[in-house]
Design a protein around this motif. Structure first.
Motif, PDB file in Angstrom:
ATOM      1  N   VAL A 124      33.292  -2.083 -11.879  1.00 23.38           N
ATOM      2  CA  VAL A 124      32.638  -3.317 -12.340  1.00 23.38           C
ATOM      3  C   VAL A 124      31.166  -3.052 -12.638  1.00 23.38           C
ATOM      4  CG1 VAL A 124      31.934  -5.638 -11.642  1.00 23.38           C
ATOM      5  CG2 VAL A 124      34.256  -4.845 -11.168  1.00 23.38           C
ATOM      6  N   LEU A 125      30.492  -2.313 -11.784  1.00 24.95           N
ATOM      7  CA  LEU A 125      29.076  -2.019 -12.013  1.00 24.95           C
ATOM      8  C   LEU A 125      28.886  -1.163 -13.263  1.00 24.95           C
ATOM      9  CD1 LEU A 125      27.827  -1.331  -8.376  1.00 24.95           C
ATOM     10  CD2 LEU A 125      27.229  -3.267  -9.835  1.00 24.95           C
ATOM     11  N   ARG A 158      30.674  -1.166 -15.831  1.00 28.08           N
ATOM     12  CA  ARG A 158      30.946  -1.993 -17.006  1.00 28.08           C
ATOM     13  C   ARG A 158      29.836  -2.997 -17.297  1.00 28.08           C
ATOM     14  NH1 ARG A 158      35.005  -0.896 -20.588  1.00 28.08           N
ATOM     15  NH2 ARG A 158      35.334  -3.138 -20.925  1.00 28.08           N
ATOM     16  N   THR A 159      29.065  -3.384 -16.277  1.00 23.29           N
ATOM     17  CA  THR A 159      28.126  -4.489 -16.435  1.00 23.29           C
ATOM     18  C   THR A 159      26.655  -4.084 -16.407  1.00 23.29           C
ATOM     19  OG1 THR A 159      28.225  -4.921 -14.043  1.00 23.29           O
ATOM     20  CG2 THR A 159      29.771  -6.122 -15.459  1.00 23.29           C
ATOM     21  N   GLN A 160      26.305  -2.984 -15.754  1.00 18.93           N
ATOM     22  CA  GLN A 160      24.906  -2.601 -15.631  1.00 18.93           C
ATOM     23  C   GLN A 160      24.414  -1.896 -16.891  1.00 18.93           C
ATOM     24  OE1 GLN A 160      22.909  -3.487 -12.893  1.00 18.93           O
ATOM     25  NE2 GLN A 160      24.746  -4.714 -12.535  1.00 18.93           N
ATOM     26  N   GLY A 161      23.266  -2.309 -17.367  1.00 24.06           N
ATOM     27  CA  GLY A 161      22.757  -1.826 -18.645  1.00 24.06           C
ATOM     28  C   GLY A 161      22.393  -0.359 -18.669  1.00 24.06           C
ATOM     29  N   TYR A 170      23.905   2.129 -17.651  1.00 24.20           N
ATOM     30  CA  TYR A 170      25.044   3.008 -17.920  1.00 24.20           C
ATOM     31  C   TYR A 170      25.384   3.075 -19.406  1.00 24.20           C
ATOM     32  CZ  TYR A 170      26.080   2.850 -12.884  1.00 24.20           C
ATOM     33  OH  TYR A 170      26.029   2.967 -11.524  1.00 24.20           O
ATOM     34  N   ARG A 171      24.914   2.104 -20.189  1.00 22.18           N
ATOM     35  CA  ARG A 171      25.341   2.018 -21.598  1.00 22.18           C
ATOM     36  C   ARG A 171      24.983   3.256 -22.418  1.00 22.18           C
ATOM     37  NH1 ARG A 171      23.436  -3.561 -21.145  1.00 22.18           N
ATOM     38  NH2 ARG A 171      25.244  -4.889 -20.739  1.00 22.18           N
ATOM     39  N   TRP A 198      32.674   4.290 -21.886  1.00 19.71           N
ATOM     40  CA  TRP A 198      33.925   3.634 -22.205  1.00 19.71           C
ATOM     41  C   TRP A 198      34.365   3.871 -23.647  1.00 19.71           C
ATOM     42  CZ3 TRP A 198      35.906   2.453 -17.782  1.00 19.71           C
ATOM     43  CH2 TRP A 198      35.057   2.135 -16.729  1.00 19.71           C
TER      44      TRP A 198
END
Length: 357
Positions: A95-96, A98-101, A103-104, A109
């Motif tokens: 979840v983190l 997928r949601t924390q910026g 990591y982008r 993914w």
């Protein structure tokens, strides 16, 4: 009677089953932990693990003793609680990510690329020796426990308490080593070799200071700490004497732990593996076997056998600390002379075996 029989059965069959079921989540969370260390974001891992502890304690009590519609499961309840918590923290990590910026930019993914075989070979070149070194360390202390267990219940109980307290102390240099290696690797990745070396030396100095503090704390509390585990007078007396030796090798143990992590920042993993194989398997297990046989030859009491074993391990830690520090010095000052180090290891191992005979 049924409850006791169930407890024995689950200890034999349930725990291996639960451990194998929890292995995928544990490995995934280990990767997540390493990723966050590389990104300089270890706080997220800390908060997840604190949350896991908050969840694990009530679940273990509930499943073990039963209640609210669940029958008492004994030790199997602890295994089930561990399994659920392991997958809970793995889900939290996903979840983190997928949601924390932050990591982008990694594009975790997106569609998988074709394997980069040269890069994978480099990972294996570094990772396999590092993993084997951990395996050598774990198997060494596991086999030592088995040797001690054959010397009687008094030695086994006292050694278990001393080993547990030593493991708790080891968490401090382990955490420090992970932090120092992460920062040193970060600066090396930025091309700042001088900053990386400064971080490495700071880590060694902090390890030395932490070792002194742990040594003093254990010396002051070695008669009180075993009382948390047992009230048996014989076990308390022997454990207190063992903790004296555990306290004396804390400085060397702290230094060697931080050194082996820092060496990984300089991509040095094979030399520490050779050190561990030579000293832990050769000097450590060999020294323990010699110590036990020597103690039995002169018909020492049960408690004196345990003391011989801990003295052997304490001497081993001193050798580990000295050798790994020499490797680190060589790497930071222009490359370690592996032949000289190999001869040093042989000399130190023979010295240890000579002292124990």
């Amino acid at each position: 009677g049924g409850y006791a029989e169930f407890t024995v059965a689950d200890a034999r069959y349930c725990f291996p089953l639960m451990e194998s079921a929890a292995l995928p989540s544990a490995l995934f969370f280990r990767l997540y932990t390493t990723l966050n260390q590389a990104l300089g974001r270890p706080q997220l891992v800390t908060w997840i693990q604190v949350g896991a502890l908050v969840l694990k304690v009530p679940l273990s009590i509930w499943f073990t003793f039963g209640g609210w519609g669940i029958a008492p499961q004994g030790a199997a309840g602890c295994a089930w609680a561990t399994l659920l918590v392991d997958y809970a923290i793995a889900i939290a990590a996903v979840v983190l990510m997928r949601t924390q910026g932050f990591y982008r930019p990694l594009r975790l993914w997106q569609r998988l690329e074709a394997p980069d075989w040269p890069r994978l070979r480099e990972f294996l070149r570094l990772g396999i020796p590092a993993g084997l070194a951990i395996g050598v360390e774990v198997t060494s202390f596991t086999l030592v426990a088995l040797f001690v267990a054959r010397q009687g219940t008094l030695s086994a109980a006292s050694h278990q308490i001393a080993a547990n307290l030593a493991a708790v102390c080891y968490m401090l240099p382990l955490s420090l080593g992970i932090a120092v290696s992460a920062r040193a690797s970060w600066w090396r990745g930025q091309g700042q070799e001088l900053r990386a070396q400064q971080v490495a030396w700071l880590g060694v100095r902090l390890a030395l200071a932490c070792g002194i503090v742990l040594c003093a704390a254990m010396l002051l509390t070695r008669h009180w700490l075993p009382q948390v585990y047992t009230g048996d007078a014989a076990v308390l007396a022997l454990t207190a004497s063992l903790l004296l030796w555990v306290a004396l090798y804390q400085v060397a143990d702290n230094v060697q732990c931080v050194c082996i992590f820092v060496l990984r920042s300089w991509r040095v993993t094979l030399a520490p593996l050779l050190v561990y194989c030579t000293l832990l398997w050769g000097g450590g297990l060999g020294g323990v076997v010699v110590a036990v046989r020597q103690a039995q030859t002169v018909d020492l009491a049960d408690h004196r056998v345990g003391e011989h074993v801990v003295v052997a391990l304490g001497s081993l830690s001193l050798l580990l600390g000295q050798t790994l520090l020499r490797l680190l010095l060589g790497e930071l000052l222009g490359g370690a002379a592996l032949l000289i180090e190999a001869l040093l290891l042989l000399r130190l191992t023979l010295l240890l075996l000579f002292l124990l005979t």
